[in-house]
Every structure is written in C-alpha cells, then in structure tokens.
Scaffold this active site. Structure first.
Site, PDB file in Angstrom:
ATOM      1  N   LYS A  22      -2.565  -9.398  17.215  1.00  0.00           N
ATOM      2  CA  LYS A  22      -3.064  -9.684  15.863  1.00  0.00           C
ATOM      3  C   LYS A  22      -1.894  -9.893  14.892  1.00  0.00           C
ATOM      4  O   LYS A  22      -1.906 -10.831  14.090  1.00  0.00           O
ATOM      5  CB  LYS A  22      -3.920  -8.496  15.385  1.00  0.00           C
ATOM      6  CG  LYS A  22      -4.165  -8.458  13.894  1.00  0.00           C
ATOM      7  CD  LYS A  22      -5.009  -7.286  13.484  1.00  0.00           C
ATOM      8  CE  LYS A  22      -4.283  -5.992  13.227  1.00  0.00           C
ATOM      9  NZ  LYS A  22      -3.496  -5.931  11.981  1.00  0.00           N
ATOM     10  N   ASN A  23      -0.891  -9.003  14.993  1.00  0.00           N
ATOM     11  CA  ASN A  23       0.178  -9.041  13.995  1.00  0.00           C
ATOM     12  C   ASN A  23       1.172 -10.182  14.209  1.00  0.00           C
ATOM     13  O   ASN A  23       2.111 -10.351  13.438  1.00  0.00           O
ATOM     14  CB  ASN A  23       0.883  -7.676  13.916  1.00  0.00           C
ATOM     15  CG  ASN A  23      -0.050  -6.641  13.298  1.00  0.00           C
ATOM     16  OD1 ASN A  23      -1.090  -7.000  12.712  1.00  0.00           O
ATOM     17  ND2 ASN A  23       0.272  -5.376  13.438  1.00  0.00           N
ATOM     18  N   ARG A  92      -4.100  -6.764   5.001  1.00  0.00           N
ATOM     19  CA  ARG A  92      -2.699  -6.841   4.572  1.00  0.00           C
ATOM     20  C   ARG A  92      -2.121  -8.226   4.889  1.00  0.00           C
ATOM     21  O   ARG A  92      -1.234  -8.732   4.209  1.00  0.00           O
ATOM     22  CB  ARG A  92      -1.912  -5.749   5.321  1.00  0.00           C
ATOM     23  CG  ARG A  92      -0.430  -5.721   5.051  1.00  0.00           C
ATOM     24  CD  ARG A  92      -0.117  -5.197   3.671  1.00  0.00           C
ATOM     25  NE  ARG A  92       1.326  -5.044   3.460  1.00  0.00           N
ATOM     26  CZ  ARG A  92       1.863  -4.614   2.341  1.00  0.00           C
ATOM     27  NH1 ARG A  92       1.096  -4.278   1.320  1.00  0.00           N
ATOM     28  NH2 ARG A  92       3.168  -4.500   2.215  1.00  0.00           N
ATOM     29  N   CYS A 116      -5.541  -1.431   6.017  1.00  0.00           N
ATOM     30  CA  CYS A 116      -5.865  -0.022   6.273  1.00  0.00           C
ATOM     31  C   CYS A 116      -5.273   0.849   5.161  1.00  0.00           C
ATOM     32  O   CYS A 116      -4.190   0.569   4.649  1.00  0.00           O
ATOM     33  CB  CYS A 116      -5.285   0.412   7.619  1.00  0.00           C
ATOM     34  SG  CYS A 116      -6.134  -0.328   9.018  1.00  0.00           S
ATOM     35  N   ARG A 121       1.212   0.736  -0.162  1.00  0.00           N
ATOM     36  CA  ARG A 121       1.809  -0.370   0.611  1.00  0.00           C
ATOM     37  C   ARG A 121       2.279  -1.442  -0.368  1.00  0.00           C
ATOM     38  O   ARG A 121       1.660  -2.505  -0.505  1.00  0.00           O
ATOM     39  CB  ARG A 121       0.796  -0.923   1.617  1.00  0.00           C
ATOM     40  CG  ARG A 121       0.390   0.114   2.649  1.00  0.00           C
ATOM     41  CD  ARG A 121      -0.605  -0.424   3.663  1.00  0.00           C
ATOM     42  NE  ARG A 121       0.014  -1.279   4.661  1.00  0.00           N
ATOM     43  CZ  ARG A 121      -0.653  -1.808   5.691  1.00  0.00           C
ATOM     44  NH1 ARG A 121      -1.938  -1.561   5.849  1.00  0.00           N
ATOM     45  NH2 ARG A 121      -0.038  -2.574   6.564  1.00  0.00           N
ATOM     46  N   PRO A 122       3.391  -1.158  -1.054  1.00  0.00           N
ATOM     47  CA  PRO A 122       3.861  -2.111  -2.063  1.00  0.00           C
ATOM     48  C   PRO A 122       4.347  -3.420  -1.430  1.00  0.00           C
ATOM     49  O   PRO A 122       4.494  -3.506  -0.207  1.00  0.00           O
ATOM     50  CB  PRO A 122       5.027  -1.382  -2.735  1.00  0.00           C
ATOM     51  CG  PRO A 122       5.432  -0.299  -1.819  1.00  0.00           C
ATOM     52  CD  PRO A 122       4.281   0.005  -0.913  1.00  0.00           C
ATOM     53  N   ASP A 124       7.072  -5.029  -3.047  1.00  0.00           N
ATOM     54  CA  ASP A 124       8.271  -5.291  -3.852  1.00  0.00           C
ATOM     55  C   ASP A 124       9.360  -6.029  -3.070  1.00  0.00           C
ATOM     56  O   ASP A 124      10.088  -6.851  -3.638  1.00  0.00           O
ATOM     57  CB  ASP A 124       8.827  -3.960  -4.402  1.00  0.00           C
ATOM     58  CG  ASP A 124       9.205  -3.003  -3.278  1.00  0.00           C
ATOM     59  OD1 ASP A 124       8.319  -2.629  -2.493  1.00  0.00           O
ATOM     60  OD2 ASP A 124      10.399  -2.659  -3.170  1.00  0.00           O
ATOM     61  N   ASP A 308       1.887   2.361  14.713  1.00  0.00           N
ATOM     62  CA  ASP A 308       0.505   2.059  15.120  1.00  0.00           C
ATOM     63  C   ASP A 308       0.083   2.823  16.374  1.00  0.00           C
ATOM     64  O   ASP A 308      -1.107   2.903  16.674  1.00  0.00           O
ATOM     65  CB  ASP A 308       0.352   0.548  15.377  1.00  0.00           C
ATOM     66  CG  ASP A 308       0.458  -0.244  14.095  1.00  0.00           C
ATOM     67  OD1 ASP A 308       0.013   0.260  13.052  1.00  0.00           O
ATOM     68  OD2 ASP A 308       1.004  -1.361  14.125  1.00  0.00           O
ATOM     69  N   ARG A 400     -11.297  -5.296  13.490  1.00  0.00           N
ATOM     70  CA  ARG A 400     -10.195  -6.053  12.862  1.00  0.00           C
ATOM     71  C   ARG A 400      -9.077  -6.301  13.868  1.00  0.00           C
ATOM     72  O   ARG A 400      -8.344  -7.283  13.740  1.00  0.00           O
ATOM     73  CB  ARG A 400      -9.643  -5.263  11.665  1.00  0.00           C
ATOM     74  CG  ARG A 400     -10.580  -5.273  10.485  1.00  0.00           C
ATOM     75  CD  ARG A 400      -9.967  -4.599   9.277  1.00  0.00           C
ATOM     76  NE  ARG A 400      -8.597  -5.019   9.132  1.00  0.00           N
ATOM     77  CZ  ARG A 400      -7.609  -4.252   8.681  1.00  0.00           C
ATOM     78  NH1 ARG A 400      -7.860  -3.013   8.304  1.00  0.00           N
ATOM     79  NH2 ARG A 400      -6.394  -4.711   8.586  1.00  0.00           N
TER      80      ARG A 400
END
Ligand code: EPU
Length: 422
Positions: A22-23, A92, A116, A121-122, A124, A308, A400
C-alpha cells in the site's frame, strides 16, 4: 460495519503471497500525475486507501482506471489543485498529491491529511522542503495552500528527521525542478527505492535511494512507465505473526525477506524457526511448544523494527513466557490496540509510547474494536490463539491496508470470517 470473527486455537499451514505494498502504491499513483505519458501499475490490490487515492486523482481531474488487476493512467492537460476535504481527511496518503499538483497546476489547496490516529502527524518537513525549492507556503487553521511562481528550483535540504512521506514529496518535487537537488537525512524505507525506480523508469534521474542522501537531477519532462510495486512487507509480517501466534508452518512467497530482518530476528528470539530464502520466508512454530517473551523491543526508522509491525510483535508476545516491553520511536499512540488485547484477557499496560506486556496470557473470546489499521490486524492475529470466539468490530480501518485479511488467514487453516452488520 465490518466484523471479523475468529475461533482461535487452529494451527496455520500453507503458503501465501502478500499483495503489492500500500505504502508504495499510494505515492506511485500520485506520481503518475507528474508524467506526460501513460502509466500502468500492475497487480494493485483492492484496498480502501487505493480507492480513496483513485477518487482523489479523479477529483483533481486526473484519468486513471482499473484494468483487471492493474491501474492504467493517462496524462491530462488541465488539472485542478483543490483537494476535497473528505478525501484528504480519509488517509495520510493524500499528502503525496502536494508535489505533483504544485508542479502541474501551480497552486494547491489541501485540507490537513488524515490517516490512522497514531498521534500528531505534522507535515512541516514536506512544507519546509517545498519552500526551500521556491514554493510559497501558507498554513491556515485547517488547510495548506501552496503556490509557485515559475518553476521550482533545486535545493540542498536536510530533513530534520527521516520522514518517509516528506522524502517522497521532496523526491517527486525535485524530479522536475530546475537544477540538481540534494536531500540529506532522508528515509531509507524500501518504498522510497521503489518510487525512485518508477520515477527513473519515467525518465527521472535519482541516485542514492535507500541511503540517507538523495541526489536528484531535475528533468524537463517525465514520460510514463509500467511498474509493479514491491510486495507489502507489513502484510508479510502479519502472516508471519499469525504463524507464530497460532503455531504451524506458513511460507510467505514472493516477498523480500531482506526488507524486515529485525522482525525475523524477533520471531527467532521468541522461539520460531524462520527460514529465509531469496524471495520467500517460512515461519514455523511447534503448536505444542510455547513462545519465549522477556524482550525489550524498539521501533525506529528503517532498517530497524518497523513501527507498523509493533502491534503485531505485541500480539506475538502476549502469550509468550515472560514480560516484554515495546517502545515505539515514531508515533505517540501506536498501541491503541492495547484495550482490545486486554479485553481478550492479556495483561498489558500503556506507558507513553511504550506497551508493557506481562506475558503468559491465556486469551479468551471477546468483542473488540479495531482502533486503526495495524492495531486492527494485530487484534485478528492475537485472536488466532484465543480460546473462544473473538469478534473484531471494524469501521473500515483494516480494509485500508488488507484486501481480505480474514480470507487470507482462513485459507491458511484458521477459522476466520468476515461479516457485515450494523
Ligand atoms: N513527521 C513530522 N513532520 C513531518 C512528517 C513527519 O514531524 O513533516 C513525524 C511524524 O509525526 C512521525 C514521524 O515523523 O512521528 C515519522 O513519520 P513519517 O513521515 O515517516 O510517516 P508517514 O509518511 O506519515 C508512512 C506510512 C506509515 C508508516 C510510516 C513510518 C504511508 C501512507 N504511511 O507514514 O504507514 O507507519 O511511514 O514508516 O506511507 C500504515 O500503513 O498503517 C502507516 C501508518
């Protein structure tokens, strides 16, 4: 509402092949927008996040469609930079559209990305890197506005921590920026190398993927390419954890065992036999023998134990002999699944980012709730050893990242099924 029902106590036996990661698929889909030619992503699993990403791509005017097991895309001249809030907030992975839309449209408006609830979870680092390349960044209360006047330019930029997402954003942006960009302190996760391979196949010029420094020579244009994303290492770890918890032998084929050495080491230390081949791994645990606990585990950026896999490692250690502790180095709320473990009879304590596990648990039937994707999968894995029926209530987190987790474990011999009810 989806429920996964598991009657524990049956050893696993068989072979399984993890789907594409997925990622990797999520940044790859977004990266197709950078291309002036058609792209094909082969063997893409039917995951909820992939569907969300396709919906987002359509919402900004892109063209992509499923073709059997593949996804085919076509370049589009006119796109829009307005990412709808319900799609940005659903995962995300929406953040991967920032760089391609900034390149294509010159202006992006994105509500804050979801995903999630693992703690803050910035974004920046994504924004600081894009600003260093010449983007104008405006952060409003609940959205990000990016603009560029002229093309983005190359930069020498050091990430303040090796963020996977920010590395992908900046690598995509640099591919079509003017000049040679150096990105330092980048993430080394295999998904970075996979996306770099795709971009290079499209005509990009990225070197150093898989190391902490990326050098990217900006190109005038990227063409399209066909690409198969790498196998999902977290799904592979999920099946391996299932074999450890339930006992039996599971062979995970067409995976890349070298991508998760730390997880194999944890299973070996727990008393499993782990036989690693070039593209397969076989995990065996004698159902008559217990597992060893007494471990202190830390998760960190690749190649350390992946965050994970932390809930999966916890599921393995619940019934193992002796107390263990797992500290997550990346996210504050990695162990929301602890409540579900406790409902099944495990003695677990959350302390900040750590989970303390007393060990020697005899798990029993219960009704539990999947708090997030990997936590939900870990509850299913833990339930494989429970005495009685465990029902995992899931409002969609597990789907997901796993197309059919219950059916996968059922095919390996577990008594595991998916039902739908209000
Ligand atoms: N961070 C910042 N600022 C940034 C970006 C990240 O402070 O601009 C922090 C995060 O808050 C976090 C740490 O850096 O504490 C690591 O975050 P990273 O950016 O590396 O993670 P991500 O890109 O948001 C991806 C995966 C996650 C996986 C992490 C770590 C996707 C869509 N998500 O997230 O996967 O846990 O990398 O490997 O690629 C999942 O699949 O369930 C999942 C959560």
């Amino acid at each position: 509402m989806q429920w996964i029902e598991i009657m524990g106590g049956r050893p696993l036996q068989g072979t399984i092949r993890p789907a594409a990661a997925k990622n990797s698929v999520l940044p790859l889909l977004a990266a197709t927008l950078l291309c002036d030619g058609p792209c094909r992503l082969t063997d893409v699993p039917r995951l909820r996040d992939v569907d969300t990403s396709l919906a987002l791509l359509h919402a900004v005017g892109g063209r992509a469609w499923r073709c059997g097991k593949d996804i085919q895309t076509r370049p589009v001249i006119t796109l829009n930079g307005e990412i709808p809030p319900e799609l940005a907030g659903a995962m995300r992975g929406s953040v991967f559209y920032l760089a391609p839309l900034l390149y294509r449209v010159g202006r992006v408006s994105m509500p804050l990305p979801g995903g999630c609830h693992l703690g803050p979870r910035p974004v920046d680092i994504h924004l600081a890197g894009l600003a260093a390349m010449g983007a104008q960044v405006e952060e409003q209360k609940d959205r990000i506005l990016l603009r560029r006047s002229g093309s983005l330019h190359a930069a020498d930029f050091t990430l303040r921590l090796p963020s996977v997402g920010a590395t992908l954003t900046l690598m995509m942006a640099a591919c079509l920026a003017a000049g040679t960009t150096v990105l330092r302190g980048v993430a080394c996760e295999p998904e970075i190398e996979d996306t770099a391979m795709f971009l290079n196949a499209c005509g990009g010029c990225i070197t150093g993927a898989g190391t902490p420094v990326l050098i990217i020579r900006g190109q005038q244009q990227l063409w399209g390419a066909s690409h198969t994303a790498l196998p999902d290492r977290i799904a592979a770890a999920t099946y391996a954890a299932g074999a450890a918890v339930a006992g039996g032998t599971v062979c995970i084929q067409h995976c890349r065992p070298a991508h998760f050495e730390s997880f194999w080491q944890m299973l070996r230390n727990a008393g499993c036999e782990v036989e690693v081949q070039r593209d397969a791994v076989t995990v065996t645990r004698d159902p008559a023998k217990g597992l060893r606990g007494g471990m202190e585990l830390y998760t960190a950026a690749y190649p350390e134990l992946a965050t994970d896999t932390a809930p999966l490692a916890a599921a393995v250690l619940l019934g193992a002999h002796g107390p263990s502790v797992i500290r997550d180095g990346l996210f504050q709320n990695r162990f929301a699944c602890a409540d579900g473990f406790a409902r099944m009879g495990a003695d677990v304590v959350r302390k900040g980012r750590a989970l303390g596990i007393a060990g020697d648990a005899r798990l029993h039937g219960a009704e539990v709730e999947a708090p997030d994707l990997r936590g939900g999968a870990a509850l299913v894995v833990a339930a494989l050893a429970a005495d009685g029926k465990v029902r995992v209530r899931d409002e969609g987190h597990i789907r997901r990242g796993y197309a059919h987790l219950a059916a996968d474990f059922d095919a390996l011999g577990a008594d595991c099924r998916e039902t739908w009810a209000k």
